[in-house]
Design an enzyme around this catalytic site. Structure first.
Site, PDB file in Angstrom:
ATOM      1  CE  LYS A   1     -14.943  62.761  49.685  1.00  0.00           C
ATOM      2  NZ  LYS A   1     -15.483  63.893  50.468  1.00  0.00           N
TER       3      LYS A   1
ATOM      4  CB  CYS B   1     -11.192  69.022  52.467  1.00  0.00           C
ATOM      5  SG  CYS B   1     -11.968  69.048  54.096  1.00  0.00           S
TER       6      CYS B   1
END
Length: 451
Positions: A250, A367
């Site tokens: 990220k 997640c």
């Protein structure tokens, strides 16, 4: 490799995975193939496919072999998987021929356990829902809280084979250029539906061996993960911290949205992960990011209190949203893991919040599919911190597709969105209104006694 040799390698890999039950299967597989460099790329993919078929069907395979006397070994599991996929018993016996590179012949016990599986299907209506959909019995109540009547359809989608998603590195190429580069190496990718930077390939492909990857034009990143970065809405004017940066996936995407300007600090508690992140940053041509190792007693957070425009908290979580990709994680997860993770997530949120400046944003992401790690975690944080609020939908990042800008938090699932399971919530630290000091009152003039 011959089919028998591939099967033998798959059994050896499955043995290695079983011998390290707390280690992710993909890490074990990477080490397994690194020690066997003589196994070519095509054979690696074939061996991995066999093993991952077993891992995806773990509970159903054990259900079919439940009356087996003795150990349900990797040999039995691989053979049963082949039979339940349509192979006939004579072919299976030939694969266990005992010849060069092949497994030793099936024992009479193994033969008896397997022969009744010929012609049957892996899934059966006689199996419980948890067995048929490959999740632990204890987590069913929690999954029902998340999905309600959609539980069966959502978890069935989790049994599928995931796609391979890529993110185009806009610092070096646009999407068309990346597509052309992959096409020249015989990889046919298509644009993703939601991420503006995503490309998608079917199944396992040798992406890391391509020139496009070596040159930093593309990165491997699930579309859902890309959308978390889009929710951050980082611009070249921002000072950003990726608080749980891990290997930097990220961080790389944030640098791209910031056009390699502004400043990013990638933080993590694992030095090896940060070292890997720094290598990826160099390959991608990123030079607006630095790494910081978080250690006990570190004064870094105190020195940088209330100084960041954006703080991304990609929190450690159960990983239930990645079960398509990491089916072995279903077997490792325990109720105690969830309890410990919820506490850890809460602590991380509180620490990360101190870094957000008034008017700045904190983006919490997992997640996970579980409400206790997602919406419930945010509700509890906002009760503790009255100086934070969910961002109004009209202020959500315009990098997100319109359907995800409807509210400050969103969830993604394989069934609905064709991504891994993700959750993200965008919060803002409220700017305290300035309160002006009251003006001193004018003294009331007293009447002149002479008048």
């Amino acid at each position: 490799m011959t089919p028998a040799a591939r099967l033998s390698a798959a059994i050896d890999l499955l043995c290695a995975i079983q011998s390290a039950p707390r280690r992710p299967a993909d890490a074990t597989a990477n080490a397994f193939f690194r020690d066997r460099r003589y196994i070519g790329g095509g054979d690696r993919r074939a061996v991995s496919a066999m093993v991952w078929d077993v891992l995806r069907g773990w509970r159903r395979l054990h259900w079919h072999l439940r009356e087996t006397h003795g150990e349900i070994s990797p040999r039995l599991l691989c053979a049963a998987s082949a039979l339940l996929s349509g192979m006939n018993m004579d072919v299976v016996r030939q694969l266990f021929s005992g010849e060069r590179y092949a497994q030793s012949p099936l024992t009479s016990r193994e033969d008896i356990a397997l022969k009744d599986l010929e012609g049957k299907q892996l899934s059966s209506r006689q199996q419980t829902l948890a067995v048929r959909l490959e999740y632990p019995d204890w987590i069913e109540k929690t999954l029902k809280e998340t999905f309600g009547p959609r539980l069966e359809d959502e978890m069935a989608a989790m049994l599928g084979t995931p796609t391979l998603d890529l993110r185009v590195n806009l610092l070096k190429a646009d999407r068309d250029k990346a597509l052309d580069a992959l096409r020249r190496e015989s990889l046919k990718a298509v644009p993703t539906k939601l991420s503006p930077w995503g490309l998608r390939l079917d199944g396992r492909q040798p992406v890391t061996a391509t020139q496009a990857f070596r040159d930093g034009l593309i990165e491997i990143q699930d579309e859902g993960s890309q959308l978390v970065v889009a929710a951050v809405g980082a611009t070249p004017q921002h000072k950003v911290v990726d608080y749980c940066a891990g290997a930097g996936g990220k961080t790389l995407a944030l640098a791209m949205t910031m056009n390699n300007r502004g400043r990013i600090t990638a933080c993590d508690v694992h030095d090896k992960r940060l070292a890997g992140a720094e290598k990826r940053l160099r390959r991608a041509g990123v030079h607006n990011a630095e790494a910081h190792l978080l250690v006990t007693g570190d004064k870094w957070a105190k020195r940088h209190s209330a100084s960041f425009d954006r703080v991304l908290v990609d929190a450690p979580c159960s990983g239930t949203g990645t079960w398509r990709r990491n089916p072995d994680a279903r077997m490792r997860l325990t109720p105690q893991d969830i309890e410990e993770l919820v506490v850890k997530q809460s602590e991380i949120l509180d620490r990360a919040a101190s870094l957000v400046k008034p008017g700045g944003r904190m983006i919490y992401a997992t997640c996970s599919l579980l409400a206790c790690e997602n919406g419930q975690q945010i509700d509890a944080f906002l009760k503790r911190r009255a100086d934070f609020r969910r961002v109004p939908k009209e202020e959500m990042s315009d990098l997100l597709p319109a359907e995800l800008r409807e509210k400050a938090q969103f969830s993604l699932t394989p069934l609905r969105d064709e991504t891994d399971g993700f959750f993200a919530c965008v919060m803002e630290r409220i700017v305290e209104p300035k309160v002006e000091a009251p003006k001193a009152e004018e003294p009331i003039a007293e009447a002149d006694p002479a008048t």
